[in-house]
Design an enzyme around this catalytic site. Structure first.
Site, PDB file in Angstrom:
ATOM      1  N   ALA A 186     -11.302 -19.527 -14.402  1.00 14.10           N
ATOM      2  CA  ALA A 186     -10.721 -18.886 -15.578  1.00 14.10           C
ATOM      3  C   ALA A 186      -9.709 -19.755 -16.311  1.00 14.10           C
ATOM      4  CB  ALA A 186     -10.075 -17.561 -15.160  1.00 14.10           C
TER       5      ALA A 186
ATOM      6  N   GLU B 284     -15.043 -14.121  -0.609  1.00 11.93           N
ATOM      7  CA  GLU B 284     -14.437 -12.821  -0.892  1.00 11.93           C
ATOM      8  C   GLU B 284     -15.379 -11.668  -0.580  1.00 11.93           C
ATOM      9  OE1 GLU B 284     -11.214 -14.384  -4.235  1.00 11.93           O
ATOM     10  OE2 GLU B 284     -13.134 -13.570  -4.883  1.00 11.93           O
TER      11      GLU B 284
END
Length: 418
Positions: free
Chosen positions: A316, A170
């Site tokens: 997460a 990213e």
């Protein structure tokens, strides 16, 4: 009131925050201990570093989040040690008694024993580090725009990203977008072909944990953004100027971004035998082996199963699911059930209209995957204000490629060029 038990939660990340908000106020008084007074959203740190978002839009104050929960108390401090037999912890603000202790401290950057790298590389594990990296990137561009020494100028314009996981892909993609779309608008002194973004990955592919199709498509997207990907490359040293790899290659660069791995921090007082490969070994109820009434959640926890012999992925979703499940168990003391992880898929974005998503074996890529990535991350942010600000930033950047966030604000302890 006096019969309430005290739950001390160390760490206000995805696991810690989801847990404390679900614990019964009739049964528990809760103490949240964290070194920062805000919850941060790590998946968007790379956008802060690349000047796409302001840091306040990916952070949310704990006290604002818990102000309506009278049974929850926040303290800013660091866990130093645990005394399991006496049921208290020692912190930088003193001792805190507990009935149940939950360690949800997440992870720190793993340099795999090469700690000499720490002095010179940039990392992306906190909001502060994201701001520091943003400063570095902008500083290099500004210096390159006026530098007359061609060798030094090349060093300023060479950005090396180490690690081909989601964070590495990213931030490399974001740098590629800056190179392709921003330089000609805002840095006319710099030829975009002079900017080198190099992603070095020690394995045979990027996003290897997601799957073959995701890895191959991500590689294509990175190349379309002008990112040079070097596979099977391990960094051996970096002195602030020269990156050296295990195959003898050397690259001159003033900015190396390390995203190659994470590890947990051991807390004295917990049996060392329960701390394996940087994580606490936990049972199916998230209890740390060898101690009573102490739990571990999220990245710091390792629950081994046939499906996950090295523990759950350090992302997460496992942290959120573990927190919700532990809260349900604590709220029903006589009806505990074992935790079972439900894989909801994985995703990563490489740039505008470029993302990969894997949901239960279904592979998506391109614009639809990118929109799904945005929606999931937008809805996961705390606070309606933050959601609105991030959405406006994304839409404005999408339309104009322009942002007011490319401002270089120097910190006193910024790494300096020698």
């Amino acid at each position: 009131m006096d019969n309430k038990k005290r739950v001390v939660v160390v760490g206000g990340g995805f696991a810690g925050l989801n847990l404390i908000k679900r614990l019964s106020p009739e049964l528990y008084d809760v103490v949240l201990l964290d070194m920062n007074n805000f919850h941060a959203f790590p998946p968007l740190f790379y956008q802060v570093a690349s000047s796409g978002l302001e840091v306040a839009s990916v952070c949310f104050p704990f006290r604002e989040e818990i102000r309506r929960n009278k049974n929850i108390h926040y303290s800013m401090g660091k866990l130093l040690s645990v005394s399991p037999e006496e049921h208290y912890i020692t912190t930088t603000i003193g001792e805190i008694r507990y009935d149940y202790l939950v360690i949800a401290t997440g992870t720190v950057t793993n340099f795999f024993g090469n700690n000499a790298l720490k002095k010179h590389v940039y990392t992306l594990k906190s909001a502060t580090e994201a701001l520091e990296l943003r400063n570095r990137i902008l500083s290099c561009l500004e210096n390159a725009a006026t530098c007359v020494d061609e060798e030094i100028r090349r060093q300023y314009l060479t950005f090396v990203v180490v690690g081909g996981g989601a964070t590495g892909v990213e931030i490399a993609g974001a740098l590629g977008e800056m190179k392709k779309f921003i330089l000609k608008r805002e840095y006319p002194e710099i030829d975009k072909d002079d900017v080198k973004v190099i992603l070095a990955e020690g394995a045979g592919g990027v996003l290897a944990a997601m799957g073959k199709e995701e890895s191959e498509k991500s590689l294509v997207y990175l190349q379309q953004l002008g990112v040079t990907v070097r596979l099977n490359k391990l960094i051996t040293s970096y002195d602030g100027r020269t990156v050296k790899f295990n195959d003898g290659e050397q690259i001159e660069s003033r900015t190396v971004i390390w995203t190659a791995g994470v590890t947990g921090e051991y807390t004295p007082g917990i049996p060392e035998t329960s701390f394996v490969r940087g994580r606490y070994v936990t049972d199916e109820y998230n209890r740390i082996e060898g101690v009573e009434d102490i739990f571990a959640l999220g990245d710091i926890s390792m629950t081994v199963s046939d499906e996950y012999p090295r523990g759950l992925p350090q992302v997460a979703q496992p942290a959120i699911q573990q927190a919700k499940h532990l809260a349900a168990n604590l709220n029903s003391p006589d009806k505990w059930t074992p935790f079972k992880y439900k894989d909801k898929g994985s995703m990563a974005t490489i740039g505008r209209n470029k993302a990969v998503v894997n949901i239960k074996g279904v592979f998506l890529h391109g614009t639809i995957a990118w929109m799904m990535w945005m929606l999931v991350h937008l809805m996961s942010l705390l606070g309606m204000k933050n959601k609105i600000i991030v959405f406006i930033n994304w839409m404005w950047n999408y339309i104009s490629y322009s942002t007011s966030l490319r401002v270089f604000i120097r910190f006193p302890d910024d790494k300096e060029d020698e």
